[in-house]
Write a protein that holds these residues in place. Structure first.
Motif, PDB file in Angstrom:
ATOM      1  N   ASN A  54       0.916  -1.260  -0.118  1.00  0.00           N
ATOM      2  CA  ASN A  54       0.030   0.118  -0.140  1.00  0.00           C
ATOM      3  C   ASN A  54       0.852   1.224   0.091  1.00  0.00           C
ATOM      4  O   ASN A  54       0.327   2.366  -0.257  1.00  0.00           O
ATOM      5  CB  ASN A  54      -1.058  -0.092   1.242  1.00  0.00           C
ATOM      6  CG  ASN A  54      -1.861  -1.057   1.014  1.00  0.00           C
ATOM      7  OD1 ASN A  54      -2.532  -1.183   0.095  1.00  0.00           O
ATOM      8  ND2 ASN A  54      -2.287  -1.764   2.348  1.00  0.00           N
ATOM      9  N   LYS A 108      -4.616  12.575  -3.236  1.00  0.00           N
ATOM     10  CA  LYS A 108      -5.822  12.924  -2.745  1.00  0.00           C
ATOM     11  C   LYS A 108      -6.869  12.257  -3.770  1.00  0.00           C
ATOM     12  O   LYS A 108      -7.913  11.726  -3.322  1.00  0.00           O
ATOM     13  CB  LYS A 108      -6.077  14.495  -2.873  1.00  0.00           C
ATOM     14  CG  LYS A 108      -7.518  14.928  -2.740  1.00  0.00           C
ATOM     15  CD  LYS A 108      -7.461  16.394  -2.679  1.00  0.00           C
ATOM     16  CE  LYS A 108      -9.063  17.011  -2.604  1.00  0.00           C
ATOM     17  NZ  LYS A 108      -9.025  18.638  -2.854  1.00  0.00           N
ATOM     18  N   LYS A 123      -6.459   8.064  -3.840  1.00  0.00           N
ATOM     19  CA  LYS A 123      -6.296   7.469  -2.634  1.00  0.00           C
ATOM     20  C   LYS A 123      -5.031   6.413  -2.617  1.00  0.00           C
ATOM     21  O   LYS A 123      -5.033   5.371  -2.118  1.00  0.00           O
ATOM     22  CB  LYS A 123      -7.497   6.399  -2.353  1.00  0.00           C
ATOM     23  CG  LYS A 123      -8.879   6.982  -2.729  1.00  0.00           C
ATOM     24  CD  LYS A 123      -9.048   8.421  -1.787  1.00  0.00           C
ATOM     25  CE  LYS A 123     -10.251   9.005  -1.935  1.00  0.00           C
ATOM     26  NZ  LYS A 123     -10.372  10.254  -1.237  1.00  0.00           N
ATOM     27  N   ASN A 138      -1.105   5.956  -0.986  1.00  0.00           N
ATOM     28  CA  ASN A 138      -0.127   6.407   0.171  1.00  0.00           C
ATOM     29  C   ASN A 138       1.124   6.539  -0.204  1.00  0.00           C
ATOM     30  O   ASN A 138       1.968   5.513  -0.249  1.00  0.00           O
ATOM     31  CB  ASN A 138      -0.349   5.114   1.370  1.00  0.00           C
ATOM     32  CG  ASN A 138      -1.692   5.066   1.681  1.00  0.00           C
ATOM     33  OD1 ASN A 138      -2.599   5.945   1.919  1.00  0.00           O
ATOM     34  ND2 ASN A 138      -2.323   3.813   1.724  1.00  0.00           N
ATOM     35  N   TYR A 149      -1.986  15.611   2.206  1.00  0.00           N
ATOM     36  CA  TYR A 149      -2.428  14.322   1.707  1.00  0.00           C
ATOM     37  C   TYR A 149      -1.148  13.097   1.706  1.00  0.00           C
ATOM     38  O   TYR A 149      -1.164  12.002   1.136  1.00  0.00           O
ATOM     39  CB  TYR A 149      -3.117  14.010   0.526  1.00  0.00           C
ATOM     40  CG  TYR A 149      -4.484  14.742   0.564  1.00  0.00           C
ATOM     41  CD1 TYR A 149      -5.483  14.145   0.919  1.00  0.00           C
ATOM     42  CD2 TYR A 149      -4.653  16.112   0.391  1.00  0.00           C
ATOM     43  CE1 TYR A 149      -6.749  14.741   1.199  1.00  0.00           C
ATOM     44  CE2 TYR A 149      -5.746  16.719   0.203  1.00  0.00           C
ATOM     45  CZ  TYR A 149      -6.792  16.187   0.685  1.00  0.00           C
ATOM     46  OH  TYR A 149      -8.081  16.634   1.006  1.00  0.00           O
TER      47      TYR A 149
END
Length: 550
Positions: free
Chosen positions: A386, A423, A426, A428, A450
């Motif tokens: 992720n 943003k 989504k 990371n 973000y």
């Protein structure tokens, strides 16, 4: 419409000028913290991103090579000492050329009416971020724009230091013991040190500054001895000569500014000579059989000079990432990067990756190269599907590098892009800050909400990511040795660190090259779908422990 501007090397200088000037002015920020402060506090500023193009970097690189190749080294006899001189002269030229280019381009586009300067001309130490020299550059290079100098600070402009010799005391030195001299215990050098201890070496680590007492005691248990050097006044003044520099750039005579920089550093070059003489004494009083270093400039580089003279085996283990060049500008840049971490004085040169192996094949590395595999790069086996790592090397105004190092304004622009992507999609992103900007972490967090930021060691960061994005950094090889693929992000189409896959739909490549947002997103998705990534084209097989033992 004409503009009045002021130039700031730091937030401190920015605040000083704004306190003195009570009319609308635009800031020209010269480093990351200053530009970030302008953004945060809504201060009008000129973003260098809008004025500096790739042609500038290429032309300045050619000029820097001309400058350095024509330096007269005078009394500097050792390779390590000459490299130290070349480095601070090159850095100052880069600062001058950068500022000249900005003033010229801003003036063309916006017609500068007046330039406000703090007047600070301060010298603290060789590479201190408290050294101020913008006023000196502007006064010597800008003639057709009104200049307003707000103060006349000229503190320690020429660094005067009492000449001092160095000596050491260590009761455990014994010529019957076998010693290995190691430049430092950082950069994972402890891996090598413990192997040497197992082979019955006693480890000497010379230091010219105070070290943590507890750390010294703990290391002493493992036969790692910090050799602390202390100073005492010299009875004889060292006679030292460095001929004057004569250099023109774009019709401007830069000789005065460069000679001023040289004069500032004469005391440090004399200090380096005294330190080198002290190292001579250490060699004379101990049975040194092996020398290891990862830095070949300054006093650490002198260890190799001395080892060569004494016919003692020496190994250079570079902590930086070295790669093959693609054109003449790339060649100049990559040779400059290699200069402080490679040496013709060492017997052996550790080739830790296949990226470096290609560099060695294209360049005249006089030391005998050894394909060691990873010795001091990080390794990690845990990946998270992720988190995406973004890590680059950044430099300040006083130690810029051109072409293959991301500039501070490019870094901020990339953060804006990643912030938008995070943003909207989504994703990371974890931003590993270069040590030089670690103090700015809170301001960066507040500006790019973000994104995640960290100052943790790269060895810890690599355990929690599945892909690394970089422009150029040792993190590239750290990642590859952690079996983590790398995406080379080059949005300004200026620099490719190494050979890389450009088809972002092709799965299972270990290094990709992209230069736009769409390809970056596609590449991240491709990496996520990859299930059989091979790293064999870039790294040697085996872990560092195995390579060291071999």
């Amino acid at each position: 419409m004409s503009k009045k501007i002021f130039i700031a090397q730091s937030v401190e200088e920015l605040k000083f000028i704004l306190h003195k000037v009570h009319e609308p002015i635009y800031c020209l920020p010269l480093n990351l913290e200053t530009q970030l402060y302008c953004i945060k506090n809504k201060i009008n500023f000129y973003n260098p991103l809008n004025f500096i193009n790739n042609n500038f970097y290429e032309e300045a690189l050619l000029e820097s090579e001309n400058l350095i190749n024509n330096l007269d080294f005078g009394d500097l006899k050792f390779e390590s000492h000459k490299k130290e001189y070349k480095a601070f002269i090159r850095f100052r030229f880069y600062s001058i050329a950068f500022l000249m280019e900005l003033i010229e381009k801003i003036n063309i586009q916006h017609k500068i009416e007046e330039i406000y300067l703090s007047g600070w001309n301060n010298y603290v130490d060789q590479y201190s971020n408290k050294n101020y020299f913008v006023t000196d550059i502007i006064l010597n290079t800008v003639k057709n724009i009104k200049i307003s100098q707000l103060s006349y600070s000229n503190k320690n402009q020429i660094f005067l230091q009492e000449e001092k010799k160095y000596n050491f005391y260590h009761k455990n030195l014994n010529k019957k013991k076998k010693y290995a001299l190691v430049s430092n215990t950082g950069y994972n050098f402890l891996r090598l040190i413990f192997l040497l201890i197992n082979k019955k070496y006693n480890i000497l680590v010379p230091i010219f500054e105070k070290k943590n007492f507890l750390k010294k005691i703990l290391l002493k248990i493992f036969k790692i001895y910090y050799i602390e050097f202390f100073t005492l006044p010299s009875k004889e003044k060292k006679i030292f000569t460095l001929p004057k520099i004569k250099f023109f750039y774009k019709g401007k005579d830069l000789s005065k500014i460069l000679n001023s920089r040289k004069e500032q550093e004469l005391a440090n070059l004399i200090k380096l000579q005294y330190q080198s003489e002290a190292i001579d004494s250490l060699f004379a009083e101990s049975n040194i059989k092996l020398v290891l270093t990862n830095v070949t400039r300054g006093i650490h580089g002198y260890y190799l000079d001395k080892a060569k003279k004494e016919k003692i085996t020496s190994i250079c283990i570079p902590h930086g990432t070295l790669s093959a060049y693609f054109n003449k500008y790339d060649k100049i840049y990559k040779n400059i990067i290699a200069e402080p971490i490679s040496s013709s004085e060492s017997n052996f040169f550790a080739v830790q990756s296949k990226i470096t192996k290609k560099f060695v094949k294209l360049n005249n590395i006089k030391s005998t190269p050894i394909d060691t595999g990873n010795l001091i790069f990080c390794e990690s086996e845990k990946n998270n599907k992720n988190i995406i790592l973004f890590a680059v090397t950044l430099k300040d105004f006083y130690n810029f590098q051109y072409l293959g190092v991301e500039m501070y304004y490019e870094f901020l622009d990339n953060l804006s892009l990643l912030n938008k992507i995070a943003k909207n999609f989504k994703l990371n992103f974890l931003i590993k800050l270069h040590p030089s900007i670690s103090k700015n972490i809170e301001d960066l967090k507040s500006q790019y909400k973000y994104l995640y930021f960290t100052n943790k060691k790269i060895s810890k960061v690599l355990k929690s990511i599945f892909v690394t994005i970089s422009f150029s950094s040792t993190v590239i090889e750290d990642s590859l040795y952690s079996h983590t693929p790398v995406i080379l992000l080059d949005r300004w189409k200026r620099y490719k660190h190494c050979e890389a896959e450009e088809d972002v739909t092709r799965k299972n490549a270990s290094v990709y090259y992209v230069n736009n947002e769409k390809d970056l997103l596609d590449c991240i998705n491709t990496v996520k779908k990859s299930d059989n990534i091979s790293f064999d084209d870039y790294i040697f097989s085996g872990r560092s422990k195995k390579n060291i033992d071999t």
